[in-house]
Design an enzyme around this catalytic site. Structure first.
Site, short mmCIF file in Angstrom:
data_model
loop_
_atom_site.label_atom_id
_atom_site.label_comp_id
_atom_site.label_asym_id
_atom_site.label_seq_id
_atom_site.Cartn_x
_atom_site.Cartn_y
_atom_site.Cartn_z
N GLY A 93 22.92 11.00 -3.28
CA GLY A 93 22.61 9.65 -2.82
C GLY A 93 21.28 9.55 -2.11
N THR A 94 20.69 10.70 -1.77
CA THR A 94 19.43 10.70 -1.03
C THR A 94 18.32 10.02 -1.84
OG1 THR A 94 20.05 12.71 0.11
CG2 THR A 94 17.70 12.26 -0.03
N ALA B 288 22.37 8.40 -7.83
CA ALA B 288 22.22 6.95 -7.73
C ALA B 288 21.53 6.58 -6.43
CB ALA B 288 23.60 6.28 -7.80
N HIS C 121 15.60 -3.33 5.34
CA HIS C 121 16.51 -2.31 5.87
C HIS C 121 16.26 -2.13 7.37
CE1 HIS C 121 17.13 -1.23 1.65
NE2 HIS C 121 18.23 -0.61 2.06
N HIS C 122 17.17 -1.40 8.00
CA HIS C 122 17.12 -1.08 9.43
C HIS C 122 15.83 -0.33 9.83
CE1 HIS C 122 18.25 3.05 8.28
NE2 HIS C 122 19.05 2.45 7.39
N LYS D 85 15.02 3.55 8.77
CA LYS D 85 14.89 4.03 7.38
C LYS D 85 13.58 4.78 7.20
CE LYS D 85 15.56 2.73 2.55
NZ LYS D 85 16.37 3.94 2.26
P1 NAD Z 1 20.18 9.96 8.55
O1 NAD Z 1 18.80 10.30 9.00
O2 NAD Z 1 21.09 9.20 9.46
O3 NAD Z 1 20.96 11.30 8.15
C1 NAD Z 1 20.41 12.34 7.38
C2 NAD Z 1 21.09 13.64 7.80
O4 NAD Z 1 20.66 14.67 6.89
C3 NAD Z 1 20.72 14.09 9.22
O5 NAD Z 1 21.89 14.46 9.95
C4 NAD Z 1 19.81 15.29 8.97
O6 NAD Z 1 19.89 16.29 10.00
C5 NAD Z 1 20.39 15.82 7.65
N1 NAD Z 1 19.47 16.72 6.94
C6 NAD Z 1 18.12 16.62 6.82
N2 NAD Z 1 17.65 17.69 6.14
C7 NAD Z 1 18.73 18.46 5.82
C8 NAD Z 1 18.87 19.69 5.12
N3 NAD Z 1 17.81 20.36 4.65
N4 NAD Z 1 20.12 20.19 4.96
C9 NAD Z 1 21.19 19.54 5.47
N5 NAD Z 1 21.13 18.38 6.16
C10 NAD Z 1 19.89 17.83 6.32
O7 NAD Z 1 20.01 9.20 7.17
P2 NAD Z 1 21.06 8.24 6.42
O8 NAD Z 1 20.86 6.83 6.83
O9 NAD Z 1 22.43 8.86 6.51
O10 NAD Z 1 20.50 8.36 4.91
C11 NAD Z 1 20.41 9.59 4.26
C12 NAD Z 1 19.81 9.39 2.87
O11 NAD Z 1 20.71 8.61 2.07
C13 NAD Z 1 18.49 8.60 2.87
O12 NAD Z 1 17.65 9.13 1.85
C14 NAD Z 1 18.92 7.18 2.52
O13 NAD Z 1 17.89 6.41 1.94
C15 NAD Z 1 20.02 7.48 1.52
N6 NAD Z 1 21.00 6.40 1.32
C16 NAD Z 1 21.44 6.23 0.05
C17 NAD Z 1 22.41 5.30 -0.23
C18 NAD Z 1 22.93 5.18 -1.64
O14 NAD Z 1 23.83 4.35 -1.90
N7 NAD Z 1 22.43 6.00 -2.57
C19 NAD Z 1 22.95 4.51 0.80
C20 NAD Z 1 22.48 4.70 2.10
C21 NAD Z 1 21.51 5.67 2.35
#
Ligand code: NAD
Length: 243
Positions: free
Chosen positions: A75-76, A99, A132-133, A136
């Site tokens: 999802g990232t 996705a 977005h917030h 982001k």
């Molecule tokens: P966030 O910053 O709150 O959380 C990310 C987490 O990943 C953190 O806890 C961080 O420490 C961890 N992390 C970073 N590098 C890492 C690594 N190498 N190994 C393990 N953990 C690691 O971010 P979020 O709001 O939870 O969003 C995360 C990602 O998901 C973003 O890319 C965001 O755009 C995406 N996202 C996708 C969807 C979707 O539907 N596809 C929805 C929401 C968010």
């Protein structure tokens, strides 16, 4: 089938949302992995990894999943275009749902945007707006990038047609342009609008997410689906049968 998931990025906003959705849906969380944790050891005890972490972590996650032969739900967002093809080639070695947005409503928005782009044609100026917030990390959002891609595909345009904001641009809008605009602020979970504007009428397709649980539930649905698939890269349209 009873599923045991690994949450990658477990201490983040989405990591917490996936854990809550898993509890709600009775899915077992076998491992919750974040920075500094031992991913290979954690993967061994799980059926599928669900990743919402950082784009910089995707290669390592995929390499570990391929080595362990485990499916992945990715999802990232925010991967640089130059890296994406190599990551997709790696992801193809396992069953992978990739996705930019796991919400059912947004996936329908993708389908509606394709239909509207085809029906309305180039006389209807297309603009994508997302908000977005404030936290982001990437811009524009992966969802907005996908909406843009759909419009470009339908209109047979390439990336040169895209106008990110219009700072410093003079002269009137060309019909071959597609605008992309990013807003950031507060706690907005995710708003996307695709606008088709002609002389005399305007169609706006808008989706507003108010709770990130929708992405988490969608990711769990994708996880249930992907464990039964052969290796390959799939998207949420495949999971939902929208293709
Ligand atoms: P966030 O910053 O709150 O959380 C990310 C987490 O990943 C953190 O806890 C961080 O420490 C961890 N992390 C970073 N590098 C890492 C690594 N190498 N190994 C393990 N953990 C690691 O971010 P979020 O709001 O939870 O969003 C995360 C990602 O998901 C973003 O890319 C965001 O755009 C995406 N996202 C996708 C969807 C979707 O539907 N596809 C929805 C929401 C968010």
């Amino acid at each position: 089938m009873a599923l045991t998931i690994l949450i990658h990025g477990a201490r983040g906003r989405m990591g917490h949302a996936v854990a809550a959705a898993a509890k709600e849906l009775g899915v077992a969380v076998g491992a919750a992995v974040d920075l500094g944790d031992d991913l290979p050891a954690a993967l061994a005890g799980c059926d599928v990894a669900i990743d919402f972490s950082s784009h910089a972590a995707t290669r390592s996650l995929l390499e570990n999943a391929v080595a362990a032969g485990k499916p992945v739900v990715l999802g990232t967002t925010g991967h640089p275009a130059a890296e994406k093809q190599a990551l997709i080639a790696l992801a193809r070695k396992v069953p992978c749902v990739w996705a930019g947005n796991f919400s059912v409503g947004v996936n329908l928005l993708f389908a509606l945007t394709r239909r509207a782009s085809a029906v309305l044609g180039p006389d209807y100026d297309a603009e994508v707006v997302e908000m977005h917030h404030r936290f982001k990390q990437d811009a524009p959002s992966g969802t907005a990038a996908r909406l843009l891609e759909i419009i470009l595909e339908e209109r047979k345009l390439d990336a040169a047609a895209v106008r990110h904001g219009r700072h410093g641009i003079t002269g009137q809008r060309q019909s071959s342009e597609v605008g992309m605009h990013t807003l950031r602020g507060g706690d907005v979970v995710g708003d996307h609008t695709v606008m088709f504007a002609a002389l005399g009428e305007r169609l706006e397709l808008t989706h507003k997410a108010s709770d990130r649980q929708i992405f988490a539930r969608g990711a769990l649905r994708a996880a249930q689906w992907v464990v039964a698939q052969p290796p390959g890269v799939y998207d949420m349209q495949d999971v939902l049968g929208l293709k």
